[in-house]
Design an enzyme around this catalytic site. Structure first.
Site, PDB file in Angstrom:
ATOM      1  N   LYS A  53      -0.424  21.314   3.043  1.00  0.00           N
ATOM      2  CA  LYS A  53      -1.310  20.164   2.829  1.00  0.00           C
ATOM      3  C   LYS A  53      -0.461  18.888   2.722  1.00  0.00           C
ATOM      4  O   LYS A  53       0.764  18.973   2.507  1.00  0.00           O
ATOM      5  CB  LYS A  53      -2.137  20.373   1.563  1.00  0.00           C
ATOM      6  CG  LYS A  53      -1.300  20.552   0.306  1.00  0.00           C
ATOM      7  CD  LYS A  53      -2.104  21.111  -0.855  1.00  0.00           C
ATOM      8  CE  LYS A  53      -1.238  21.263  -2.097  1.00  0.00           C
ATOM      9  NZ  LYS A  53      -1.873  22.056  -3.139  1.00  0.00           N
ATOM     10  N   ARG A 157     -11.415  22.411 -12.312  1.00  0.00           N
ATOM     11  CA  ARG A 157     -11.489  21.459 -11.213  1.00  0.00           C
ATOM     12  C   ARG A 157     -12.563  21.962 -10.244  1.00  0.00           C
ATOM     13  O   ARG A 157     -13.655  21.449 -10.191  1.00  0.00           O
ATOM     14  CB  ARG A 157     -10.106  21.352 -10.554  1.00  0.00           C
ATOM     15  CG  ARG A 157     -10.015  20.360  -9.432  1.00  0.00           C
ATOM     16  CD  ARG A 157      -8.570  20.178  -8.960  1.00  0.00           C
ATOM     17  NE  ARG A 157      -7.979  21.394  -8.408  1.00  0.00           N
ATOM     18  CZ  ARG A 157      -6.770  21.469  -7.886  1.00  0.00           C
ATOM     19  NH1 ARG A 157      -5.996  20.395  -7.855  1.00  0.00           N
ATOM     20  NH2 ARG A 157      -6.299  22.604  -7.405  1.00  0.00           N
ATOM     21  N   TYR A 287      14.121 -10.707  -6.374  1.00  0.00           N
ATOM     22  CA  TYR A 287      12.897 -11.324  -6.916  1.00  0.00           C
ATOM     23  C   TYR A 287      12.899 -11.319  -8.436  1.00  0.00           C
ATOM     24  O   TYR A 287      13.291 -10.329  -9.069  1.00  0.00           O
ATOM     25  CB  TYR A 287      11.668 -10.530  -6.471  1.00  0.00           C
ATOM     26  CG  TYR A 287      11.231 -10.782  -5.050  1.00  0.00           C
ATOM     27  CD1 TYR A 287      10.719 -12.019  -4.659  1.00  0.00           C
ATOM     28  CD2 TYR A 287      11.295  -9.762  -4.109  1.00  0.00           C
ATOM     29  CE1 TYR A 287      10.296 -12.223  -3.362  1.00  0.00           C
ATOM     30  CE2 TYR A 287      10.870  -9.957  -2.802  1.00  0.00           C
ATOM     31  CZ  TYR A 287      10.368 -11.200  -2.433  1.00  0.00           C
ATOM     32  OH  TYR A 287       9.952 -11.403  -1.163  1.00  0.00           O
ATOM     33  N   MET A 336       9.701  -5.100  -0.842  1.00  0.00           N
ATOM     34  CA  MET A 336       8.808  -4.307   0.005  1.00  0.00           C
ATOM     35  C   MET A 336       9.589  -3.494   1.040  1.00  0.00           C
ATOM     36  O   MET A 336       9.281  -2.329   1.305  1.00  0.00           O
ATOM     37  CB  MET A 336       7.804  -5.225   0.709  1.00  0.00           C
ATOM     38  CG  MET A 336       6.720  -4.458   1.444  1.00  0.00           C
ATOM     39  SD  MET A 336       5.603  -5.518   2.362  1.00  0.00           S
ATOM     40  CE  MET A 336       4.763  -6.380   1.052  1.00  0.00           C
TER      41      MET A 336
END
Ligand SMILES: *Cc1c(COP(=O)(O)O)cnc(C)c1O
Length: 392
Positions: A53, A157, A287, A336
């Site tokens: 998955k 769940r 930053y 980023m």
């Protein structure tokens, strides 16, 4: 390595150039090795299911599945029908693939490519039966469709509790279009020794539920399975007919008693130094001026940022990269698309174009997970698609 991007070249070329700078290397031999480690702990007759998955925990479901099928894995499991489609196309019709969370609107596609759903509630079972009558190709109409019945033994769940099973049995008896192949449950604390009593309770409760379901099929054995990676390591005697292996196949340890030390990491992220500068003590980096140098330093820029999955929590020294045999901490905030690291303690010969390991053999995923306050699963699955996967 040529790290200069020519601004006259197209956007595609720029992306390609970037992708050759920061890559995730997937070692399929290590995957095969890890599979053997688990196999060697199991009875020869115990089947294995591999969880692929989330694109094989981020490592590439297709390549991982191909290799595991070669190694003799019996079942594959994905979370969604979308994830199963490319696998079915690539692996052919014979490999059984379970869908853990079949979206009810995907049933037609699921039947067409023969993915086997987990059945976790009576409502879902009803819709499945309804859709089978509607969408199943004519030639398969009379053949019962394989399903895997999920028991809720304590995760709370998805799945049937003991008192909900009679309704399911009733539904199955009146609609012989579904054929339970297996009955299974998922453990919530198999990795936590202080909670072993709860795990034993889950296993005992599951046994009761499985017996009840089995009693409705006296002439056919339903496969039973409960163990994930840590369950397989710690509750080996409860392996039953099959174990479901996820994180351990990818070489990540979930228990630290030594039993998983022979696992080898499958994924490593590597990048390169694209710039080096020397700064005096007191200079600030990045930053927010969050990286304040306390000594004269060599600072390198690495083209990986939070948009690549290099989490912002790794900034300001919380994580390190491996550069020419030295662990070098991040300096300042993660950007980023880039992050700066302090290479003052690395050999002076370190230069632009040199490789750095972001995680892998020298920077364990487990360590990064700690720096970020999460579990290795999340680190592994959050390497963004922008980082090219390279298979060795
Ligand atoms: C993801 C998953 C697993 C695998 O768990 P690991 O801890 O990665 O081994 C097993 N069973 C089910 C139902 C799962 O969803």
């Amino acid at each position: 390595m040529d790290t200069i991007i020519d601004p006259t070249k197209s956007q595609t070329t720029m992306v390609t150039a970037r992708q050759t700078q920061t890559i995730e290397q997937i070692n399929l031999d290590n995957l095969a090795h890890n599979f053997k480690v688990f196999k060697s702990r199991l009875e020869p007759s115990t089947r294995t299911l591999a969880l692929v998955k989330a694109d094989g925990y981020g490592t590439g479901a297709l390549e991982v599945s191909r290799r595991l099928v070669q190694c003799g894995v019996d079942y594959l499991a994905v979370a969604a029908v979308d994830e199963g489609l490319p696998l079915r196309n690539a692996l052919g019709p014979r490999v059984p693939i379970i869908v853990l969370n079949p979206n009810m609107s995907d049933h037609e596609a699921m039947f067409n490519i023969n993915l086997e759903p987990e059945v976790y509630s009576i409502e879902q079972a009803r819709i499945l039966i309804h859709d089978l009558q509607r969408y199943r190709p004519e030639s398969f109409r009379d053949m019962p469709y394989p399903i895997h019945v999920k028991i809720d033994s304590g995760m709370h769940r998805l799945g049937f509790t003991l008192d909900q099973l009679p309704d399911l049995l009733d539904l199955l008896a009146h609609n012989q279009v579904l054929r339970p192949v297996s009955v299974f449950t998922h453990l919530s604390v198999a990795d936590d020794a202080s909670e072993d009593e709860y795990t034993r309770m889950q296993l005992a409760y599951f046994g009761q539920c499985a017996d009840l379901l089995q009693s409705a099929y006296p002439d056919r054995h339903l496969l039973r399975h409960a163990l994930n990676t840590s369950g397989t390591m710690r509750f080996t005697s409860s392996q039953m007919d099959m174990v479901r292996l996820g994180i351990g196949l990818y070489g990540i340890r979930t228990v630290f008693d030594g039993s998983e030390d022979s696992l080898l990491p499958v994924a490593s992220v590597r990048s390169v130094i694209i710039s080096i500068k020397e700064w005096d003590a007191g200079t600030t980096i990045g930053y927010g001026r969050r990286g304040k140098l306390t000594r004269h330093s060599r600072v390198a820029t690495i083209p990986i940022g939070y948009a690549d999955g290099y989490d912002r929590h790794y900034g300001c020294g919380a994580a390190q990269m491996w550069v020419a045999g030295t662990l070098c901490p991040t300096v300042g905030n993660v950007c980023m698309d880039a992050v700066m690291i302090d290479i003052t303690d690395a050999p002076a010969t370190v230069a632009v174009g040199d490789e750095v390991e972001v995680f892998g053999a020298h920077v364990p995923i487990e360590t990064l997970a700690q720096a970020r306050g999460t579990i290795p699963y999340e680190v592994l699955t959050s390497v963004s698609p922008r980082v090219a996967r390279v298979y060795v």
